[in-house]
Design an enzyme around this catalytic site. Structure first.
Site, PDB file in Angstrom:
ATOM      1  N   ASP A   1      -4.105  -3.854  18.730  1.00 42.86           N
ATOM      2  CA  ASP A   1      -3.372  -4.842  18.880  1.00 42.86           C
ATOM      3  C   ASP A   1      -2.613  -4.656  20.318  1.00 42.86           C
ATOM      4  OD1 ASP A   1      -2.856  -6.441  16.330  1.00 42.86           O
ATOM      5  OD2 ASP A   1      -2.270  -4.806  15.441  1.00 42.86           O
TER       6      ASP A   1
ATOM      7  N   GLU B   1       2.926  -1.544  19.393  1.00 41.55           N
ATOM      8  CA  GLU B   1       1.561  -2.030  19.501  1.00 41.55           C
ATOM      9  C   GLU B   1       1.513  -3.617  20.124  1.00 41.55           C
ATOM     10  OE1 GLU B   1       0.008  -2.631  15.427  1.00 41.55           O
ATOM     11  OE2 GLU B   1       1.926  -3.040  14.600  1.00 41.55           O
TER      12      GLU B   1
ATOM     13  N   ASP C   1      10.553   5.000  -2.720  1.00 40.60           N
ATOM     14  CA  ASP C   1      10.894   5.041  -3.904  1.00 40.60           C
ATOM     15  C   ASP C   1       9.586   5.833  -4.752  1.00 40.60           C
ATOM     16  OD1 ASP C   1      13.499   4.303  -3.925  1.00 40.60           O
ATOM     17  OD2 ASP C   1      13.283   2.512  -4.795  1.00 40.60           O
TER      18      ASP C   1
ATOM     19  N   ARG D   1       1.837   2.860   5.257  1.00 38.06           N
ATOM     20  CA  ARG D   1       2.217   1.773   6.274  1.00 38.06           C
ATOM     21  C   ARG D   1       2.377   0.521   5.705  1.00 38.06           C
ATOM     22  NH1 ARG D   1      -1.417  -0.284  11.331  1.00 38.06           N
ATOM     23  NH2 ARG D   1      -3.075  -0.661   9.771  1.00 38.06           N
TER      24      ARG D   1
ATOM     25  N   HIS E   1      -3.323  -3.417   6.594  1.00 34.31           N
ATOM     26  CA  HIS E   1      -4.674  -3.945   6.791  1.00 34.31           C
ATOM     27  C   HIS E   1      -5.529  -3.572   5.708  1.00 34.31           C
ATOM     28  CE1 HIS E   1      -3.718  -6.179  10.275  1.00 34.31           C
ATOM     29  NE2 HIS E   1      -3.432  -4.873  11.173  1.00 34.31           N
TER      30      HIS E   1
END
Length: 262
Positions: A173, A147, A85, A71, A46
């Site tokens: 959510d 969520e 990575d 995230r 987001h």
């Protein structure tokens, strides 16, 4: 290889307090990390952040001992592996609703034989150490988001998946899927029962319960048993701080603190 500080905190039974980055700025990420948080998450779901910006933000966080988390936008092995990575110490995977989806998230975070992560830790080799491959499976954290109502219903299956180190609840959510307006906290029993159900399941399966929120909700969440707790976000702090500064000069203005509680 440097140790993942989150694992050390959890091993002694402690709670890890974190900051959240949605602003695409390496400097703001560095400031957040230098503020003393145990972890700082770069939000590619987001937040206004693309991959190249995320790498710079991880470099800013890495100037401290704070654990850098990412995230990812979705439960997909390519972006999960690429974020690891780049030097993320843990991945927060959104919208994990079933055991199968949790298994996919774990596999993407681990090298064979326990996972499917492709080898190529370019920046991680420099940030974490040249023995990264030998120790990564034991240091990297896989954090799946619970969520939705469906995820809460399936929480026992989700947290019983080997390799799920922590869950991270998304109150907004979750609220929406429970028929409530999006918010970091609710008083409705259906919401509070869902949080309690997840914490209890995590305790039974030795998984760390985590949750999004703010400085107000964080105190409450620690009392409820959560051990991976968001305290503040960069955008929220910037919005509230700017409004409060203006209110000191123009006293008739009342700061709008809603941005602190997104």
């Amino acid at each position: 290889m440097r140790e993942n500080p989150l694992r050390a905190i959890w091993a002694r039974g402690g709670a890890a307090l974190g900051g959240w980055c949605t602003v695409p700025s390496s400097f703001s990420a560095e400031i957040m990390a230098h503020s003393g948080f145990d972890w700082v998450c770069v939000d590619m779901q987001h937040g206004m952040i693309d991959f190249a910006q995320m790498v710079h933000m991880l470099q800013g966080i890495s100037s401290t001992d704070t654990a850098p988390l990412v995230r990812v936008p979705r439960n997909e092995p390519g972006i999960i592996g690429k974020s690891l990575d780049a030097g993320a110490w843990g991945i927060i995977v959104p919208m994990v609703n079933t055991r199968e989806e949790a298994e996919e998230a774990v596999a993407a975070c681990r090298y064979a034989p326990v996972g499917i992560r492709s080898y190529g830790p370019l920046r991680a080799n420099f940030y974490a150490g040249s023995d990264y491959f030998a120790r990564a499976n034991g240091e990297v954290t896989c954090i799946v988001m619970i969520e939705t109502r469906t995820a809460v219903d399936n929480v026992e299956d989700i947290v019983s998946v080997p390799g799920v180190d922590a869950v991270y609840m998304g109150p907004a959510d979750l609220s929406v899927t429970l028929g409530l307006p999006p918010a970091p906290d609710q008083t409705d029993r259906i919401f509070t029962d869902a949080l309690e159900r997840v914490v209890d399941a995590c305790r039974r399966h030795d998984v760390v319960p985590g949750i999004a929120g703010n400085a107000v909700t964080a105190v409450k969440r620690l009392q409820q048993g959560f051990r991976l707790v968001e305290v503040a976000s960069d955008a929220g702090l910037l919005g509230v701080g700017a409004a409060m500064a203006l209110a000191q000069v123009r006293p008739g203005d009342r700061p709008d603190v809603r941005s602190a509680y997104l």
